[in-house]
Enzyme design. Sequence first.
Site, PDB file in Angstrom:
ATOM      1  N   ARG A  35       0.797  -1.157   0.206  1.00 31.89           N
ATOM      2  CA  ARG A  35      -0.067  -0.038  -0.051  1.00 31.89           C
ATOM      3  C   ARG A  35       0.803   1.294   0.070  1.00 31.89           C
ATOM      4  NH1 ARG A  35      -2.767  -4.152   1.608  1.00 31.89           N
ATOM      5  NH2 ARG A  35      -0.792  -4.628   2.709  1.00 31.89           N
ATOM      6  N   THR A  36       1.922   1.434   0.777  1.00 31.24           N
ATOM      7  CA  THR A  36       2.526   2.523   0.848  1.00 31.24           C
ATOM      8  C   THR A  36       3.274   2.982  -0.348  1.00 31.24           C
ATOM      9  OG1 THR A  36       2.845   2.192   3.212  1.00 31.24           O
ATOM     10  CG2 THR A  36       4.488   3.823   2.240  1.00 31.24           C
ATOM     11  N   LYS A  41      25.969  -3.911  -3.299  1.00 32.34           N
ATOM     12  CA  LYS A  41      27.458  -3.813  -3.519  1.00 32.34           C
ATOM     13  C   LYS A  41      28.005  -3.050  -2.322  1.00 32.34           C
ATOM     14  CE  LYS A  41      26.412  -3.314  -8.455  1.00 32.34           C
ATOM     15  NZ  LYS A  41      26.358  -2.478  -9.589  1.00 32.34           N
ATOM     16  N   ARG A  93      11.613   3.770   2.313  1.00 26.61           N
ATOM     17  CA  ARG A  93      11.668   2.824   3.429  1.00 26.61           C
ATOM     18  C   ARG A  93      12.681   1.879   4.002  1.00 26.61           C
ATOM     19  NH1 ARG A  93       6.294  -0.965   4.032  1.00 26.61           N
ATOM     20  NH2 ARG A  93       5.311   0.943   4.823  1.00 26.61           N
ATOM     21  N   HIS A  97       6.219   6.082  10.799  1.00 25.22           N
ATOM     22  CA  HIS A  97       5.783   6.061   9.389  1.00 25.22           C
ATOM     23  C   HIS A  97       4.547   6.957   9.554  1.00 25.22           C
ATOM     24  CE1 HIS A  97       4.301   4.504   5.849  1.00 25.22           C
ATOM     25  NE2 HIS A  97       3.906   3.214   6.435  1.00 25.22           N
TER      26      HIS A  97
HETATM   27  C1  NCD Z   1       2.675  -1.190   7.742  1.00 21.93           C
HETATM   28  C2  NCD Z   1       4.226  -0.873   7.967  1.00 21.93           C
HETATM   29  O1  NCD Z   1       4.908  -1.387   6.848  1.00 21.93           O
HETATM   30  O2  NCD Z   1       4.748  -0.271   8.723  1.00 21.93           O
HETATM   31  N1  NCD Z   1       2.037  -1.320   6.488  1.00 21.93           N
HETATM   32  C3  NCD Z   1       1.754  -0.257   5.988  1.00 21.93           C
HETATM   33  O3  NCD Z   1       2.502   0.755   5.629  1.00 21.93           O
HETATM   34  N2  NCD Z   1       0.411  -0.047   5.628  1.00 21.93           N
HETATM   35  C4  NCD Z   1       2.362  -2.116   8.844  1.00 21.93           C
HETATM   36  C5  NCD Z   1       2.762  -3.488   8.665  1.00 21.93           C
HETATM   37  O4  NCD Z   1       3.576  -3.923   8.331  1.00 21.93           O
HETATM   38  O5  NCD Z   1       2.113  -4.242   9.633  1.00 21.93           O
END
Ligand code: NCD
Length: 330
Positions: free
Chosen positions: A64-65, A94, A122, A150
């Site tokens: 989703r993100t 690398k 991320r 997040h």
């Molecule tokens: C989450 C994350 O990656 O922190 N998902 C998200 O971004 N919607 C939650 C998770 O991984 O449980």
Amino acid sequence: MSIFPIKFKADMRHILKADDFNPKLIEELFKKALFFEKSLEKKKDLKSLVGAIMCSLFYEESTRTRFSFEAAMHRLGGQVISTENASMFSSAAKGENLEHTIQVISGVASPAMRYADIIVLRHPEIGAAQRAARVSGVPIINAGDGAGEHPSQALLDIYTIQKFCKRLENLSIGFVGDLAFGRIVRSLVKLLSQYKNNRFYFIAPEGLKIGQDIKEYLVKKGISFQENGNLEDVIGDIDFCYVTRVQKNHIQDQKFIEEYQNSKDKFVISKEIYELSEARGTFFGHPMPIDSREQEISPEVENLPRVIFLKQAGFGVPVRMALLEWIYKK
Ligand code: NCD
């Protein structure tokens, strides 16, 4: 000659943590997000970011993100470059450090030659987004740094809460599941703490309880909270119940996972919990993914009216459109 540390422009709009937002800015972003929601429904063409390039640099898995950031950028007429598994498919494999990757993508040595105008990052390490921002020539959005924060997810979560509960103040919010390793709850608690008279319930098994730092944060702000070991005991008092999965991909010690599995009935959204929350009208959200092996939201309730996690995921697009436009239009 070392080029560290490069000073990023003081007014550059990085989004690294929940405290980068404030209620005034959130109101502005939500107005925009609502406008985008309506525009998307009417299939209106939006072209405010034509010519801009967003880089999604994900060193950890995401559905989703990443997709909603990329969809948001495309919907605004911008373009996207991305690597979905940067630890394997970028030069990190690398041995390149994060700083060099960010410096190149953001064009610190030759801004006109930069690869991207915004970087959505991320990374598995806490503080990675801060490290990136320290050397970046373009804004960084923290899309999750290990068990850190997040913030854009927390933003879309409070957008969701406002939609369903019709307010962001005077709420009882329950956080259920893995509150120790999940990063979203940390950001979400901080965002909701900016609004008056909210009360928090932290409902987690041993080993997965909310961190001491968050409790201290709340004590300092004079915000009331309680910890519980069984959702059934408190569900009748909760307006919005935020359910999270156990972060198996971040947990080293297997015993925490077993502890949860052995006491799972106290933390899942079952038909009984749904019925117990009828009088209060509790809404149930989840950032997703739901772990299909644990079913923290039971399939028998997932399509009931007060379980709203799919709508919540959809809000990721207009909210991230608002965020991208705000950052880029500086
Ligand atoms: C989450 C994350 O990656 O922190 N998902 C998200 O971004 N919607 C939650 C998770 O991984 O449980």
